[in-house]
Design a protein around this motif. Structure first.
Motif, PDB file in Angstrom:
ATOM      1  N   ALA A 275       0.837  -1.209   0.000  1.00 32.50           N
ATOM      2  CA  ALA A 275       0.000   0.000   0.000  1.00 32.50           C
ATOM      3  C   ALA A 275       0.869   1.255   0.000  1.00 32.50           C
ATOM      4  O   ALA A 275       0.518   2.272  -0.608  1.00 32.50           O
ATOM      5  N   TRP A 276       2.016   1.159   0.685  1.00 34.11           N
ATOM      6  CA  TRP A 276       2.943   2.299   0.689  1.00 34.11           C
ATOM      7  C   TRP A 276       3.436   2.575  -0.732  1.00 34.11           C
ATOM      8  O   TRP A 276       3.484   3.721  -1.182  1.00 34.11           O
ATOM      9  N   LEU A 277       3.818   1.515  -1.442  1.00 34.12           N
ATOM     10  CA  LEU A 277       4.313   1.672  -2.808  1.00 34.12           C
ATOM     11  C   LEU A 277       3.225   2.219  -3.725  1.00 34.12           C
ATOM     12  O   LEU A 277       3.478   3.070  -4.581  1.00 34.12           O
ATOM     13  N   ASP A 278       1.988   1.737  -3.548  1.00 36.07           N
ATOM     14  CA  ASP A 278       0.888   2.241  -4.379  1.00 36.07           C
ATOM     15  C   ASP A 278       0.693   3.737  -4.157  1.00 36.07           C
ATOM     16  O   ASP A 278       0.494   4.493  -5.113  1.00 36.07           O
ATOM     17  N   ARG A 279       0.759   4.183  -2.896  1.00 38.85           N
ATOM     18  CA  ARG A 279       0.556   5.601  -2.605  1.00 38.85           C
ATOM     19  C   ARG A 279       1.733   6.433  -3.129  1.00 38.85           C
ATOM     20  O   ARG A 279       1.548   7.560  -3.566  1.00 38.85           O
ATOM     21  N   TYR A 280       2.919   5.841  -3.115  1.00 36.90           N
ATOM     22  CA  TYR A 280       4.072   6.569  -3.674  1.00 36.90           C
ATOM     23  C   TYR A 280       3.862   6.841  -5.161  1.00 36.90           C
ATOM     24  O   TYR A 280       4.231   7.911  -5.665  1.00 36.90           O
ATOM     25  N   GLN A 281       3.267   5.879  -5.852  1.00 34.26           N
ATOM     26  CA  GLN A 281       3.018   6.040  -7.282  1.00 34.26           C
ATOM     27  C   GLN A 281       1.868   7.002  -7.553  1.00 34.26           C
ATOM     28  O   GLN A 281       1.813   7.615  -8.610  1.00 34.26           O
ATOM     29  N   THR A 282       0.926   7.117  -6.635  1.00 32.12           N
ATOM     30  CA  THR A 282      -0.243   7.991  -6.843  1.00 32.12           C
ATOM     31  C   THR A 282      -0.401   8.923  -5.646  1.00 32.12           C
ATOM     32  O   THR A 282      -1.186   8.655  -4.730  1.00 32.12           O
ATOM     33  N   PRO A 283       0.359  10.028  -5.614  1.00 31.64           N
ATOM     34  CA  PRO A 283       0.282  10.963  -4.478  1.00 31.64           C
ATOM     35  C   PRO A 283      -1.104  11.581  -4.369  1.00 31.64           C
ATOM     36  O   PRO A 283      -1.833  11.689  -5.360  1.00 31.64           O
ATOM     37  N   PRO A 284      -1.463  12.033  -3.173  1.00 37.20           N
ATOM     38  CA  PRO A 284      -2.747  12.728  -3.025  1.00 37.20           C
ATOM     39  C   PRO A 284      -2.626  14.147  -3.579  1.00 37.20           C
ATOM     40  O   PRO A 284      -1.538  14.707  -3.643  1.00 37.20           O
ATOM     41  N   GLY A 285      -3.757  14.726  -3.951  1.00 40.12           N
ATOM     42  CA  GLY A 285      -3.782  16.144  -4.281  1.00 40.12           C
ATOM     43  C   GLY A 285      -3.980  16.954  -3.012  1.00 40.12           C
ATOM     44  O   GLY A 285      -4.215  16.409  -1.925  1.00 40.12           O
ATOM     45  N   VAL A 286      -3.894  18.282  -3.129  1.00 38.88           N
ATOM     46  CA  VAL A 286      -4.063  19.150  -1.954  1.00 38.88           C
ATOM     47  C   VAL A 286      -5.448  18.967  -1.348  1.00 38.88           C
ATOM     48  O   VAL A 286      -5.598  18.866  -0.119  1.00 38.88           O
ATOM     49  N   ALA A 287      -6.484  18.916  -2.197  1.00 38.29           N
ATOM     50  CA  ALA A 287      -7.855  18.790  -1.686  1.00 38.29           C
ATOM     51  C   ALA A 287      -8.042  17.456  -0.963  1.00 38.29           C
ATOM     52  O   ALA A 287      -8.684  17.392   0.106  1.00 38.29           O
ATOM     53  N   GLU A 288      -7.490  16.379  -1.536  1.00 36.25           N
ATOM     54  CA  GLU A 288      -7.619  15.069  -0.885  1.00 36.25           C
ATOM     55  C   GLU A 288      -6.916  15.059   0.478  1.00 36.25           C
ATOM     56  O   GLU A 288      -7.437  14.526   1.458  1.00 36.25           O
ATOM     57  N   LEU A 289      -5.729  15.674   0.541  1.00 33.03           N
ATOM     58  CA  LEU A 289      -5.010  15.699   1.821  1.00 33.03           C
ATOM     59  C   LEU A 289      -5.755  16.555   2.841  1.00 33.03           C
ATOM     60  O   LEU A 289      -5.786  16.223   4.034  1.00 33.03           O
ATOM     61  N   ASP A 290      -6.375  17.645   2.386  1.00 34.11           N
ATOM     62  CA  ASP A 290      -7.207  18.454   3.299  1.00 34.11           C
ATOM     63  C   ASP A 290      -8.309  17.589   3.921  1.00 34.11           C
ATOM     64  O   ASP A 290      -8.582  17.688   5.121  1.00 34.11           O
ATOM     65  N   GLU A 291      -8.938  16.756   3.087  1.00 31.25           N
ATOM     66  CA  GLU A 291     -10.022  15.894   3.595  1.00 31.25           C
ATOM     67  C   GLU A 291      -9.482  14.873   4.592  1.00 31.25           C
ATOM     68  O   GLU A 291     -10.121  14.574   5.603  1.00 31.25           O
ATOM     69  N   LEU A 292      -8.289  14.340   4.330  1.00 32.27           N
ATOM     70  CA  LEU A 292      -7.711  13.337   5.231  1.00 32.27           C
ATOM     71  C   LEU A 292      -7.307  13.952   6.577  1.00 32.27           C
ATOM     72  O   LEU A 292      -7.362  13.295   7.628  1.00 32.27           O
ATOM     73  N   LEU A 293      -6.883  15.226   6.562  1.00 26.90           N
ATOM     74  CA  LEU A 293      -6.440  15.883   7.797  1.00 26.90           C
ATOM     75  C   LEU A 293      -7.610  16.450   8.599  1.00 26.90           C
ATOM     76  O   LEU A 293      -7.498  16.625   9.822  1.00 26.90           O
ATOM     77  N   ALA A 294      -8.711  16.738   7.935  1.00 25.33           N
ATOM     78  CA  ALA A 294      -9.835  17.439   8.582  1.00 25.33           C
ATOM     79  C   ALA A 294     -10.313  16.778   9.888  1.00 25.33           C
ATOM     80  O   ALA A 294     -10.589  17.485  10.868  1.00 25.33           O
ATOM     81  N   PRO A 295     -10.416  15.456   9.975  1.00 27.54           N
ATOM     82  CA  PRO A 295     -10.916  14.853  11.225  1.00 27.54           C
ATOM     83  C   PRO A 295     -10.045  15.138  12.449  1.00 27.54           C
ATOM     84  O   PRO A 295     -10.514  14.970  13.577  1.00 27.54           O
ATOM     85  N   PHE A 296      -8.803  15.580  12.232  1.00 29.85           N
ATOM     86  CA  PHE A 296      -7.889  15.804  13.365  1.00 29.85           C
ATOM     87  C   PHE A 296      -7.769  17.289  13.738  1.00 29.85           C
ATOM     88  O   PHE A 296      -6.983  17.642  14.610  1.00 29.85           O
ATOM     89  N   ALA A 297      -8.556  18.145  13.091  1.00 27.51           N
ATOM     90  CA  ALA A 297      -8.360  19.594  13.240  1.00 27.51           C
ATOM     91  C   ALA A 297      -8.496  20.061  14.690  1.00 27.51           C
ATOM     92  O   ALA A 297      -7.760  20.951  15.133  1.00 27.51           O
ATOM     93  N   SER A 298      -9.423  19.500  15.438  1.00 28.70           N
ATOM     94  CA  SER A 298      -9.654  19.996  16.800  1.00 28.70           C
ATOM     95  C   SER A 298      -8.464  19.744  17.727  1.00 28.70           C
ATOM     96  O   SER A 298      -8.368  20.355  18.786  1.00 28.70           O
TER      97      SER A 298
END
Length: 568
Positions: free
Chosen positions: A66-89
Motif C-alpha cells: 500500500a505504501w508503494l501504491d501511494r508513492y506512485q499515486t500521491p494525493p492532491g491538496v484537496a484530498e489531503l485536506d479531507e484526510l487531515l480534517a478529522p484531526f483539526a480539533s
C-alpha cells in the motif's frame, strides 16, 4: 484570528519558481512545492518532522504494498485536506479547549516566564542569574508570532533536553539525532521527499503495541486532549506499550501554556507582524516521564554493551567534532550484536523494501531514482546536558543492497573507515611531534585535526561508497571490490593527510625558525611519509595490510618520493 495548525496558512513553503508562500500543511501535496523555508535550522528540522507526523497520522498505509501504491499515486491538496480534517480539533494553538501540545490546565498557579524559554539555545534561569550568557545573550527573543511560537513549542517537545529535577527529558533523550530519507534528485516535490519517511502500519509500532486507526479523541495518541499526565511519583512512567503506536511522533514531556498578548508586535524570529503575539508562557514540572525501551522511528540508537541485552538502547546524539562518514555505518547498517548499532527504524525498513522495489522495477514501475540513489539527512543538536554546543545537519548517500550482501557491505565499509581512522590517529601524533618538544606532555583538544581530515576525505569516501553499492547491487554470488577502488581510497587519504600536515606544521615562514624546530618537523613528516607509503617493515604494516586486502601494489613514483622528502 486564532491559529489552527491544520487549516491556517502558517507554514512557509518554497515553490519551484523560488517564491515563498504561507500555506496550510496540505500544501505539501502541491507538485510545485519543493521545501519549507523556516527562519532557524532547528525549526526546519522540526517542521519536516511535523509534516511527516501528520502524514503518518492521517494516511498510514496498511503495508509496504500500500505504501508503494501511494508513492506512485500521491494525493492532491484537496484530498489531503479531507484526510487531515478529522484531526483539526487537536491542532488548535489557542482557545478554551485543548491546545496543541499544551497543558489542559491553565497553570494559573505558576509565574509567567519569557517565551524565549521555548528555544533550546536560550540561556537558562541559572545562566541569567549568574551572568554567564557570554555568547548567547538574554533578550534576543522577547516576542514571537503564533506561528513561530507553535514551531518553538513542537521543537522543544520532540527534543527536550535535561532541565533539572522534575523537568522531563524528551521521549528519545535530550537532543537526539534524526535521520530522514531523501531522493537523490533535489528537484523532486516535497511530497516525494516526505513520503519515504512514512512507515506502514505493520512496521511502525514497537513490541507490545497493537495497531489501531488514529482518532482525534485518542488520549493515548494526543496527550493534550485529556488531563495532564503528571509524573510526581513512582509508577507514573510512560512505557511504549501503554500508548498508541504513533505517540512517539507527538510526545509531550514538558508542561507549557502559551500566553497570547493583545498588543500587536513584530516577531523577533521571523520579522513578521503579529496581532496576538506570544511574549510569555507558563511552565510547570513533572510532565510525561518516558521510560522503557523506546525506539523512535526516525532516530538511530546504540547499545553501549551489546552483550547486555537487558540494558536499554540509547538514542544517538550529536557529538563534538561533528558528523561525517565515520558515523555512516552506525546510522545505516544494523549491527546490534557486535557494535550495538541500531539505525533508525525508518532507515532499516526502507532498505528492506529493496526486494519489493526490484520486483516492481522488473514489472516496469519507476522506482529506480528513489531506491538506487537515495540520501540520508542527519541533523540534531550537540548537547552538554541542558546546554547546546552546536547544531549539525549533513547529508550522506544511502546505499541499498540485497540482504544477502549486507554483511559484505558492512565489512568493506569498515575496512575503508578503519584505514581513515588509523591514518587520522597517526597524522595527529606526528603533528604533535612537529609542534612540541615533548609531545607526550602536550595538553589541549586536538580533535579538530581529526575533524579536518575526515571532512577533507568525505567526498572520496562517498564516491567509493556509491561504487561499492553498485558492485553489490549486481547481486553476484561472490562479489569482489576492484583493486582500483581500494587504490583510489588509499591515494585520497594519503594525499589529504600530507596536505593537512604541511598546512598545519609548516604554514608559517621557515626563515627565523630554529634548527631544532625544523628537525622536529622534518622528522615527523619523514615518519608520516614512510607510514603512508607502507615502506617501513614495522611502520608500514597498516598500509601493507590494506593494499594486500585490496589487491593493489603500493607504488610511489620517484618524483613524488623526491618531492615529499623535502618539507620546504
Amino acid at each position: 484570528m486564532k491559529l489552527n495548525l491544520l487549516t491556517s496558512n502558517w507554514l512557509p513553503f518554497r515553490h519551484r519558481d523560488g517564491r515563498i508562500d504561507y500555506r496550510p500543511p496540505s500544501a505539501l501535496a502541491d507538485p510545485d512545492v519543493l521545501d519549507l523555508a523556516l527562519p532557524r535550522a532547528d525549526f526546519q528540522g522540526a517542521a519536516w518532522q511535523f509534516l511527516i507526523a501528520l502524514l503518518q497520522t492521517a494516511m498510514t498505509p496498511k503495508n509496504t504494498d500500500a505504501w508503494l501504491d501511494r508513492y506512485q499515486t500521491p494525493p492532491g491538496v484537496a484530498e489531503l485536506d479531507e484526510l487531515l480534517a478529522p484531526f483539526a480539533s487537536a491542532f488548535e494553538l489557542d482557545g478554551d479547549g485543548p491546545r496543541f501540545m499544551q497543558d489542559l490546565d491553565p497553570l494559573d498557579d505558576v509565574k509567567d516566564a519569557p517565551v524565549a524559554g521555548l528555544l533550546i539555545d536560550s540561556p537558562g534561569a541559572n545562566g541569567i542569574k549568574n551572568n554567564t550568557d557570554f555568547f548567547v545573550k538574554r533578550g534576543r527573543v522577547d516576542t514571537a508570532c503564533p506561528e513561530c511560537a507553535a514551531l518553538a513549542l513542537y521543537t522543544m517537545q520532540i527534543n527536550a533536553p535535561a532541565g533539572g529535577a522534575g523537568i522531563r527529558v524528551g521521549l528519545r533523550g535530550g537532543g537526539p539525532l534524526t535521520t530522514l530519507i531523501l531522493p537523490e534528485d533535489e528537484s523532486q516535490p516535497l511530497w516525494a521527499r516526505l513520503w519515504p519517511n512514512v512507515m506502514p502500519a505493520d512496521a511502525v509500532g514497537q513490541p507490545g503495541q497493537a495497531w489501531r486507526a488514529p482518532g482525534v479523541e485518542d488520549r493515548d495518541l494526543f496527550f493534550w486532549m485529556g488531563d495532564t499526565r503528571i509524573s510526581d511519583k513512582k509508577g507514573t512512567e510512560v512505557l511504549p506499550e501503554q500508548v498508541h503506536p504513533l505517540h512517539a511522533f507527538w510526545s509531550m514531556p514538558r508542561r507549557y501554556r502559551l500566553l497570547f498578548d493583545e498588543t500587536p508586535g513584530c516577531c523577533d524570529l521571523c520579522g513578521r507582524e503579529a496581532d496576538r503575539p506570544v511574549r510569555h508562557l507558563r511552565a510547570k514540572k513533572q510532565g510525561a516521564n518516558y521510560d522503557g525501551p523506546w525506539r523512535h522511528p526516525l532516530t538511530p540508537y546504540r547499545r553501549l554493551n551489546p552483550k547486555k541485552l537487558e540494558e536499554l538502547p540509547l538514542s544517538s546524539k550529536g557529538q563534538p567534532g561533528g558528523l561525517g562518514y565515520r558515523h555512516w555505518p552506525g546510522l545505516v547498517l544494523e549491527d546490534e550484536a557486535i557494535s550495538g548499532a541500531l539505525p533508525a527504524r525508518v532507515v532499516t525498513h526502507h532498505l528492506q523494501k529493496y526486494r519489493q522495489v526490484k520486483a516492481a522495477r522488473d514489472d516496469g514501475e519507476a522506482f529506480d531514482a528513489l531506491y538506487r540513489h537515495a540520501r540520508l539527512w542527519v541533523f540534531g543538536y550537540d548537547m552538554d546536558n541542558m546546554k547546546p554546543r552546536g547544531w549539525y545537519s549533513v547529508e550522506m548517500p544511502l546505499v541499498g543492497v540485497p540482504k544477502a550482501h549486507q554483511e559484505t557491505l558492512r565489512g568493506w565499509v569498515k575496512r575503508f573507515v578503519d584505514l581513515a581512522s588509523e591514518i587520522s590517529w597517526t597524522l595527529r601524533n606526528q603533528l604533535k611531534r612537529a609542534w612540541f618538544k615533548r609531545p607526550e606532555d602536550a595538553k589541549g583538544d586536538m580533535s579538530q585535526i581529526d575533524a579536518q581530515f575526515f571532512e577533507a576525505t568525505q567526498p572520496a569516501f562517498f564516491t567509493a561508497l556509491r561504487e561499492i553499492g553498485g558492485v553489490l547491487r549486481e547481486d553476484e554470488e561472490a562479489p569482489t571490490l576492484s583493486p582500483e577502488i581500494h587504490r583510489q581510497w588509499y591515494g585520497a587519504l594519503k594525499r589529504e593527510a600530507l596536505a593537512l600536515f604541511d598546512a598545519q606544521a609548516i604554514s608559517g615562514p621557515l626563515e627565523g625558525m630554529k634548527m631544532q624546530q625544523l628537525e622536529r618537523i622534518t622528522g615527523a613528516r619523514r615518519y608520516l611519509l614512510t607510514y603512508l607509503n607502507g615502506s617501513g617493515k614495522k611502520v608500514g604494516k597498516t598500509m601493507q595490510a590494506f593494499a594486500e586486502a585490496g589487491g593493489f601494489k603500493l607504488k610511489t613514483p620517484a618524483s613524488e618520493d623526491h618531492r615529499e622528502e623535502s618539507p620546504a
